[in-house]
Design a protein around this motif. Structure first.
Motif, PDB file in Angstrom:
ATOM      1  N   GLU A 224      -1.272  -8.082  -8.713  1.00  0.00           N
ATOM      2  CA  GLU A 224      -0.459  -7.552  -9.806  1.00  0.00           C
ATOM      3  C   GLU A 224       0.332  -6.325  -9.376  1.00  0.00           C
ATOM      4  OE1 GLU A 224      -3.116  -6.736 -12.985  1.00  0.00           O
ATOM      5  OE2 GLU A 224      -3.546  -8.838 -13.429  1.00  0.00           O
ATOM      6  N   LYS A 225      -0.262  -5.479  -8.507  1.00  0.00           N
ATOM      7  CA  LYS A 225       0.381  -4.222  -8.131  1.00  0.00           C
ATOM      8  C   LYS A 225       1.329  -4.375  -6.948  1.00  0.00           C
ATOM      9  CE  LYS A 225      -1.905  -1.889 -11.203  1.00  0.00           C
ATOM     10  NZ  LYS A 225      -1.225  -1.320 -12.387  1.00  0.00           N
ATOM     11  N   ASP A 226       1.009  -5.271  -6.006  1.00  0.00           N
ATOM     12  CA  ASP A 226       1.762  -5.344  -4.755  1.00  0.00           C
ATOM     13  C   ASP A 226       2.761  -6.489  -4.685  1.00  0.00           C
ATOM     14  OD1 ASP A 226       0.173  -3.251  -4.127  1.00  0.00           O
ATOM     15  OD2 ASP A 226      -0.610  -4.061  -2.264  1.00  0.00           O
ATOM     16  N   GLY A 227       2.829  -7.327  -5.690  1.00  0.00           N
ATOM     17  CA  GLY A 227       3.830  -8.389  -5.698  1.00  0.00           C
ATOM     18  C   GLY A 227       3.460  -9.571  -4.819  1.00  0.00           C
ATOM     19  N   GLU A 228       4.379  -9.997  -3.968  1.00  0.00           N
ATOM     20  CA  GLU A 228       4.227 -11.274  -3.279  1.00  0.00           C
ATOM     21  C   GLU A 228       3.496 -11.189  -1.941  1.00  0.00           C
ATOM     22  OE1 GLU A 228       5.033 -14.190  -4.569  1.00  0.00           O
ATOM     23  OE2 GLU A 228       5.592 -13.128  -6.393  1.00  0.00           O
ATOM     24  N   ARG A 229       3.330 -10.006  -1.359  1.00  0.00           N
ATOM     25  CA  ARG A 229       2.713  -9.907  -0.027  1.00  0.00           C
ATOM     26  C   ARG A 229       1.522  -8.950  -0.037  1.00  0.00           C
ATOM     27  NH1 ARG A 229       7.889  -9.712   4.147  1.00  0.00           N
ATOM     28  NH2 ARG A 229       8.781 -11.737   3.525  1.00  0.00           N
ATOM     29  N   PRO A 230       0.458  -9.361  -0.695  1.00  0.00           N
ATOM     30  CA  PRO A 230      -0.694  -8.455  -0.815  1.00  0.00           C
ATOM     31  C   PRO A 230      -1.787  -8.693   0.212  1.00  0.00           C
ATOM     32  CG  PRO A 230      -0.944 -10.272  -2.325  1.00  0.00           C
ATOM     33  CD  PRO A 230       0.309 -10.545  -1.525  1.00  0.00           C
ATOM     34  N   ALA A 231      -1.553  -9.615   1.189  1.00  0.00           N
ATOM     35  CA  ALA A 231      -2.640 -10.083   2.049  1.00  0.00           C
ATOM     36  C   ALA A 231      -3.318  -8.945   2.805  1.00  0.00           C
ATOM     37  CB  ALA A 231      -2.115 -11.123   3.036  1.00  0.00           C
ATOM     38  N   ARG A 232      -2.534  -8.070   3.407  1.00  0.00           N
ATOM     39  CA  ARG A 232      -3.118  -7.019   4.233  1.00  0.00           C
ATOM     40  C   ARG A 232      -4.013  -6.106   3.413  1.00  0.00           C
ATOM     41  NH1 ARG A 232       0.371  -3.056   8.255  1.00  0.00           N
ATOM     42  NH2 ARG A 232      -1.415  -1.904   9.124  1.00  0.00           N
ATOM     43  N   ARG A 233      -3.575  -5.750   2.224  1.00  0.00           N
ATOM     44  CA  ARG A 233      -4.356  -4.833   1.400  1.00  0.00           C
ATOM     45  C   ARG A 233      -5.610  -5.513   0.853  1.00  0.00           C
ATOM     46  NH1 ARG A 233      -2.188  -0.979  -3.530  1.00  0.00           N
ATOM     47  NH2 ARG A 233      -3.427   0.832  -2.965  1.00  0.00           N
ATOM     48  N   ILE A 234      -5.495  -6.763   0.427  1.00  0.00           N
ATOM     49  CA  ILE A 234      -6.663  -7.484  -0.093  1.00  0.00           C
ATOM     50  C   ILE A 234      -7.731  -7.610   0.983  1.00  0.00           C
ATOM     51  CG2 ILE A 234      -7.507  -9.724  -0.878  1.00  0.00           C
ATOM     52  CD1 ILE A 234      -4.927 -10.079  -2.426  1.00  0.00           C
ATOM     53  N   LEU A 235      -7.339  -8.115   2.174  1.00  0.00           N
ATOM     54  CA  LEU A 235      -8.321  -8.331   3.236  1.00  0.00           C
ATOM     55  C   LEU A 235      -8.835  -7.005   3.792  1.00  0.00           C
ATOM     56  CD1 LEU A 235      -6.691 -11.359   5.099  1.00  0.00           C
ATOM     57  CD2 LEU A 235      -8.519 -11.372   3.396  1.00  0.00           C
ATOM     58  N   GLY A 236      -7.980  -5.975   3.799  1.00  0.00           N
ATOM     59  CA  GLY A 236      -8.426  -4.668   4.278  1.00  0.00           C
ATOM     60  C   GLY A 236      -9.495  -4.065   3.385  1.00  0.00           C
ATOM     61  N   TRP A 237      -9.255  -4.061   2.077  1.00  0.00           N
ATOM     62  CA  TRP A 237     -10.225  -3.474   1.154  1.00  0.00           C
ATOM     63  C   TRP A 237     -11.509  -4.290   1.092  1.00  0.00           C
ATOM     64  CZ3 TRP A 237     -10.732   1.207  -0.094  1.00  0.00           C
ATOM     65  CH2 TRP A 237      -9.643   2.037  -0.363  1.00  0.00           C
ATOM     66  N   THR A 238     -11.396  -5.624   0.974  1.00  0.00           N
ATOM     67  CA  THR A 238     -12.610  -6.436   0.858  1.00  0.00           C
ATOM     68  C   THR A 238     -13.402  -6.423   2.168  1.00  0.00           C
ATOM     69  OG1 THR A 238     -11.331  -8.444   1.380  1.00  0.00           O
ATOM     70  CG2 THR A 238     -11.673  -7.920  -0.943  1.00  0.00           C
ATOM     71  N   GLY A 239     -12.704  -6.316   3.318  1.00  0.00           N
ATOM     72  CA  GLY A 239     -13.407  -6.179   4.591  1.00  0.00           C
ATOM     73  C   GLY A 239     -14.173  -4.866   4.670  1.00  0.00           C
ATOM     74  N   LEU A 240     -13.553  -3.776   4.189  1.00  0.00           N
ATOM     75  CA  LEU A 240     -14.231  -2.478   4.167  1.00  0.00           C
ATOM     76  C   LEU A 240     -15.462  -2.521   3.275  1.00  0.00           C
ATOM     77  CD1 LEU A 240     -14.339   0.557   4.820  1.00  0.00           C
ATOM     78  CD2 LEU A 240     -12.811   0.940   2.868  1.00  0.00           C
ATOM     79  N   ILE A 241     -15.347  -3.171   2.121  1.00  0.00           N
ATOM     80  CA  ILE A 241     -16.476  -3.292   1.200  1.00  0.00           C
ATOM     81  C   ILE A 241     -17.633  -4.032   1.875  1.00  0.00           C
ATOM     82  CG2 ILE A 241     -17.242  -4.447  -0.922  1.00  0.00           C
ATOM     83  CD1 ILE A 241     -14.397  -3.804  -2.022  1.00  0.00           C
ATOM     84  N   GLY A 242     -17.320  -5.135   2.555  1.00  0.00           N
ATOM     85  CA  GLY A 242     -18.356  -5.893   3.246  1.00  0.00           C
ATOM     86  C   GLY A 242     -19.004  -5.101   4.371  1.00  0.00           C
ATOM     87  N   ALA A 243     -18.196  -4.372   5.143  1.00  0.00           N
ATOM     88  CA  ALA A 243     -18.728  -3.572   6.249  1.00  0.00           C
ATOM     89  C   ALA A 243     -19.636  -2.457   5.731  1.00  0.00           C
ATOM     90  CB  ALA A 243     -17.573  -2.986   7.065  1.00  0.00           C
ATOM     91  N   ALA A 244     -19.247  -1.832   4.606  1.00  0.00           N
ATOM     92  CA  ALA A 244     -20.064  -0.768   4.027  1.00  0.00           C
ATOM     93  C   ALA A 244     -21.430  -1.305   3.617  1.00  0.00           C
ATOM     94  CB  ALA A 244     -19.345  -0.144   2.834  1.00  0.00           C
ATOM     95  N   LEU A 245     -21.446  -2.488   3.012  1.00  0.00           N
ATOM     96  CA  LEU A 245     -22.716  -3.085   2.598  1.00  0.00           C
ATOM     97  C   LEU A 245     -23.605  -3.370   3.801  1.00  0.00           C
ATOM     98  CD1 LEU A 245     -24.311  -4.542   0.153  1.00  0.00           C
ATOM     99  CD2 LEU A 245     -23.497  -6.610   1.278  1.00  0.00           C
ATOM    100  N   PHE A 246     -23.051  -3.993   4.828  1.00  0.00           N
ATOM    101  CA  PHE A 246     -23.862  -4.375   5.989  1.00  0.00           C
ATOM    102  C   PHE A 246     -24.436  -3.156   6.686  1.00  0.00           C
ATOM    103  CE2 PHE A 246     -24.474  -5.490  10.447  1.00  0.00           C
ATOM    104  CZ  PHE A 246     -25.269  -6.623  10.330  1.00  0.00           C
ATOM    105  N   ALA A 247     -23.594  -2.147   6.918  1.00  0.00           N
ATOM    106  CA  ALA A 247     -24.066  -0.937   7.599  1.00  0.00           C
ATOM    107  C   ALA A 247     -25.174  -0.257   6.796  1.00  0.00           C
ATOM    108  CB  ALA A 247     -22.897   0.022   7.823  1.00  0.00           C
ATOM    109  N   ALA A 248     -25.010  -0.205   5.477  1.00  0.00           N
ATOM    110  CA  ALA A 248     -26.014   0.449   4.638  1.00  0.00           C
ATOM    111  C   ALA A 248     -27.314  -0.346   4.609  1.00  0.00           C
ATOM    112  CB  ALA A 248     -25.474   0.632   3.224  1.00  0.00           C
TER     113      ALA A 248
END
Length: 259
Positions: free
Chosen positions: A167-191
């Motif tokens: 909704e916020k980034d329009g037609e090319r949100p791939a980098r931001r989606i995968l970047g944030w969700t990847g960070l979330i997953g990495a934070a969980l695993f490390a913790a």
């Protein structure tokens, strides 16, 4: 619990976030699908700390310690929320909404809506990861049930984050989606790894306190983010039906694992 089992649970939870983000990127979820996914996750988390985490914490330590731990975990997430929002938060229909808007004009939140949600979720993943590690250290069945609930939660949260970024980034949100969700997953695993290696040798009282603290933090997340998000997309109360299903799944798993 064997380390291999913990590793599998932590990896599943970590991968659930980027997988949910990738699904949101490839196929935009409908509002009905979002209400069901997020509602189911809310019910699963409610079941995890109602049927597993709090009872186990009270059994390991004591009722006062479990209550204190839950209160502390809840208060920590509440403080984090106020920090991100710069001390001002109110619902859309609250009479204090105008006051909050005046505060926001002088002190904007720390980041845009996506950053606030995804950054806050990443911080919460640290707590959820530690909770997986502590749960695994206390009891195998608790670790498995809590881990499964967090896997469901991470997948549904990633769908919501992906939709918001679209909704916020329009037609090319791939980098931001995968970047944030990847960070979330990495934070969980490390913790989760930190919880296992650094905390499993603590006393039963401290482990019970930490387990209850994780329950309090996850309860705050569920009631302030998941339930409202699911209800905002509901159709024919689909979110409530999904939440009931998620709670019953965890209730059933809890009783089956106790046998």
């Amino acid at each position: 619990m064997e380390f291999a089992t913990l590793l599998a649970i932590a990896l599943a939870g970590a991968l659930a976030s980027p997988l949910g983000g990738a699904l949101a990127l490839c196929r935009r979820p409908t509002t009905l699908a979002l209400s069901i996914a997020v509602g189911f996750a809310a019910g699963a988390l409610l079941g995890a700390f109602a049927f597993e985490m709090l009872p186990r914490a009270a059994q390991m330590a004591s009722l006062p310690i479990a209550v204190a731990g839950f209160t502390g975990g809840f208060a920590f997430l509440y403080a984090l929320d106020l920090f991100v929002q710069r001390g001002a938060s109110a619902g859309d229909k609250a009479s204090q909404r105008d006051w909050v808007r005046s505060i926001r004009r002088r002190r904007r939140p720390r980041g845009d809506e996506v950053t606030v949600l995804a950054g806050g979720t990443s911080a919460e993943e640290i707590i959820e990861g530690l909770t997986i590690g502590v749960s695994a250290a206390t009891d195998a069945s608790v670790g498995i049930v809590v881990g499964m609930a967090i896997v469901i939660d991470n997948f549904s949260e990633a769908l919501s984050i992906g939709e918001l970024i679209r909704e916020k980034d329009g037609e090319r949100p791939a980098r931001r989606i995968l970047g944030w969700t990847g960070l979330i997953g990495a934070a969980l695993f490390a913790a989760a790894m930190a919880g296992w290696f650094l905390l499993r040798h603590l006393s039963q009282d401290l482990l019970g306190l930490l387990l209850a603290g994780g329950a309090g933090a996850m309860f705050y997340l569920t009631t302030t983010e998941l339930v409202p998000e699911a209800e905002s997309h509901q159709f024919q109360q689909s979110s409530a039906i999904a939440a009931a299903a998620g709670l019953l799944v965890i209730f059933s798993l809890s009783h089956l694992s106790a046998r």
